[in-house]
Design a protein around this motif. Structure first.
Motif, mmCIF file in Angstrom:
data_model
loop_
_atom_site.group_PDB
_atom_site.id
_atom_site.type_symbol
_atom_site.label_atom_id
_atom_site.label_comp_id
_atom_site.label_asym_id
_atom_site.label_seq_id
_atom_site.Cartn_x
_atom_site.Cartn_y
_atom_site.Cartn_z
ATOM 1 N N LEU A 62 0.850 -1.206 0.000
ATOM 2 C CA LEU A 62 0.000 0.000 0.000
ATOM 3 C C LEU A 62 0.878 1.247 0.000
ATOM 4 C CD1 LEU A 62 -2.707 1.530 0.375
ATOM 5 C CD2 LEU A 62 -2.569 1.006 2.816
ATOM 6 N N ASN A 63 0.693 2.082 -1.004
ATOM 7 C CA ASN A 63 1.476 3.323 -1.105
ATOM 8 C C ASN A 63 0.894 4.362 -0.150
ATOM 9 O OD1 ASN A 63 2.994 2.210 -3.245
ATOM 10 N ND2 ASN A 63 1.427 2.843 -4.716
ATOM 11 N N LEU A 64 1.662 4.676 0.886
ATOM 12 C CA LEU A 64 1.149 5.631 1.871
ATOM 13 C C LEU A 64 1.805 7.005 1.723
ATOM 14 C CD1 LEU A 64 1.006 3.588 5.210
ATOM 15 C CD2 LEU A 64 -0.908 4.397 3.843
ATOM 16 N N ASN A 65 3.122 7.057 1.969
ATOM 17 C CA ASN A 65 3.780 8.363 2.096
ATOM 18 C C ASN A 65 4.813 8.685 1.026
ATOM 19 O OD1 ASN A 65 2.355 9.064 4.461
ATOM 20 N ND2 ASN A 65 3.670 7.683 5.639
ATOM 21 N N GLN A 66 4.915 7.863 -0.009
ATOM 22 C CA GLN A 66 5.907 8.168 -1.049
ATOM 23 C C GLN A 66 5.527 9.484 -1.750
ATOM 24 O OE1 GLN A 66 4.191 5.159 -0.766
ATOM 25 N NE2 GLN A 66 5.182 3.665 -2.089
ATOM 26 N N LYS A 67 6.584 10.257 -2.032
ATOM 27 C CA LYS A 67 6.328 11.541 -2.710
ATOM 28 C C LYS A 67 6.394 11.381 -4.219
ATOM 29 C CE LYS A 67 7.948 15.041 0.516
ATOM 30 N NZ LYS A 67 9.111 15.868 0.742
ATOM 31 N N ARG A 68 7.233 10.462 -4.670
ATOM 32 C CA ARG A 68 7.327 10.249 -6.115
ATOM 33 C C ARG A 68 7.594 8.779 -6.423
ATOM 34 N NH1 ARG A 68 11.650 13.067 -4.260
ATOM 35 N NH2 ARG A 68 10.547 15.003 -4.549
ATOM 36 N N PHE A 69 7.391 8.438 -7.697
ATOM 37 C CA PHE A 69 7.548 7.053 -8.138
ATOM 38 C C PHE A 69 8.512 6.985 -9.311
ATOM 39 C CE2 PHE A 69 3.446 7.084 -6.011
ATOM 40 C CZ PHE A 69 3.524 5.931 -5.232
ATOM 41 N N PRO A 70 9.104 5.820 -9.534
ATOM 42 C CA PRO A 70 9.994 5.671 -10.693
ATOM 43 C C PRO A 70 9.237 5.927 -12.005
ATOM 44 C CG PRO A 70 10.093 3.746 -9.258
ATOM 45 C CD PRO A 70 8.992 4.601 -8.748
ATOM 46 N N ASP A 71 9.990 6.319 -13.032
ATOM 47 C CA ASP A 71 9.392 6.655 -14.329
ATOM 48 C C ASP A 71 8.384 5.620 -14.823
ATOM 49 O OD1 ASP A 71 10.661 8.986 -14.441
ATOM 50 O OD2 ASP A 71 12.168 8.407 -15.944
ATOM 51 N N GLU A 72 8.750 4.342 -14.629
ATOM 52 C CA GLU A 72 7.920 3.259 -15.171
ATOM 53 C C GLU A 72 6.467 3.323 -14.689
ATOM 54 O OE1 GLU A 72 9.447 -0.715 -14.278
ATOM 55 O OE2 GLU A 72 7.464 -1.478 -14.812
ATOM 56 N N ILE A 73 6.267 3.821 -13.453
ATOM 57 C CA ILE A 73 4.896 3.809 -12.912
ATOM 58 C C ILE A 73 4.388 5.197 -12.514
ATOM 59 C CG2 ILE A 73 4.946 1.394 -12.138
ATOM 60 C CD1 ILE A 73 5.498 2.535 -9.270
ATOM 61 N N LYS A 74 5.156 6.233 -12.849
ATOM 62 C CA LYS A 74 4.757 7.555 -12.316
ATOM 63 C C LYS A 74 3.394 8.040 -12.845
ATOM 64 C CE LYS A 74 7.205 10.656 -15.366
ATOM 65 N NZ LYS A 74 8.497 11.140 -15.719
ATOM 66 N N ASN A 75 2.966 7.525 -13.987
ATOM 67 C CA ASN A 75 1.648 7.929 -14.503
ATOM 68 C C ASN A 75 0.520 7.017 -14.054
ATOM 69 O OD1 ASN A 75 2.591 10.150 -15.990
ATOM 70 N ND2 ASN A 75 3.304 8.758 -17.606
#
Ligand code: BT5
Length: 259
Positions: free
Chosen positions: A137-150
């Motif tokens: 479960l994505n709780l507090n991440q501010k950003r994601f790797p390019d592959e999944i950022k969208n």
């Protein structure tokens, strides 16, 4: 339900650690436990796909043994129970309304917040059977790797607030083990009913990738074996056991945004 929680700073995967611990605790009286890690270096999804697990998310694996039915029943129900537990916990602790996408995603407006991976270990005797339900479960991440950022989001990304992962862990466990008790008593409707309420795949036009091929159709329902019932253009209804669903409406919207 009594369970022990094992907490690690970093693991390859909580699923792997749970498997390792199962071997150790097999002889112990209580085989139900939970493994959590702050980060995973080899977190995985279905079909060995990569699951990005940087600090800030809740990465947990719940191990269930001894009480599972001889046949292991339909373990897909445990994925469904976990999704319902996640949706309810998110609502309670953040106020956000999320939806379930068959078979194993919880999303917010089309962006993936949570994925669930259910794996079975089948032994010779009932006591050797285990199921491991992994939740990311994505709780507090501010950003994601390019592959999944969208395609991915976190609760912090949605609300700009920071969340206590321990509260989520406790709440998800309470909700999940309540539903698990229903599963154990064969009251599968108690899982399927809320699951259907939260699922937004039913009634939608979708494109499904399954076993290397792509099928288009309209999702009519989910049956008692948790299979997706898909109505094809020619009116025929087929049963889909596994696959990846793309809501074609979201695909169209996304393409419009891009152009
Ligand atoms: C899943 O697989 O969604 C199941 C994910 C289960 C992860 C948990 S974390 C705790 C436990 N330990 C593990 O090692 N695993 C479990 P699937 O439906 O196959 O989706 C995988 C796809 O989701 C990838 O191919 C990416 O496109 C996308 N993805 C990867 N990491 C993501 C993230 N953090 N948030 C959103 N999407 C992600």
């Amino acid at each position: 339900m009594q369970y022990k929680i094992y907490h690690f700073k970093s693991l390859t995967s909580t699923q792997d650690k749970a498997k390792e611990l199962i071997k150790k605790v097999k002889l112990a009286s209580n085989p139900n436990f939970v493994v959590i890690a702050d980060t995973q270096t080899k977190g995985r999804g279905r079909l060995k796909r990569k699951w990005y697990s940087s600090k800030g998310g809740l990465w947990m694996s719940m191990t269930i043994g001894s009480l599972i039915p001889e046949s292991l029943g339909n373990t897909q129900y445990l994925t469904f129970a976990a999704s319902v537990a996640v949706v309810k916990s998110i609502k309670k602790l953040s106020g956000i309304t999320t939806k379930i996408k068959w078979p194993n995603d919880v999303h917010y407006r089309g962006k993936k917040l949570c994925g669930i991976l259910t794996e079975g270990i089948f032994g010779r005797y009932k006591k050797d059977n285990f199921v491991i339900v992994g939740i990311g479960l994505n709780l507090n991440q501010k950003r994601f790797p390019d592959e999944i950022k969208n395609t991915a989001t976190s609760l912090r990304g949605i609300t700009k607030k920071v969340y206590n992962s321990n509260l989520f862990l406790k709440n998800i466990l309470t909700e999940f083990f309540y539903l698990y008790a229903q599963y154990n008593q064969d009251k599968l409707k108690k899982i399927l009913d809320p699951w259907k309420r939260y699922c937004d795949t039913i009634g939608k036009n979708v494109m499904i990738t399954t076993q290397g091929s792509t099928i288009n159709g309209m999702v009519v329902d989910v049956d008692k074996e948790c299979r997706l019932l898909l109505r094809l253009k020619n009116g025929k209804v087929i049963k889909v056991v596994e696959g990846d669903v793309l809501l074609t409406k979201i695909l169209t919207m996304y393409n419009k945004e891009k152009s």
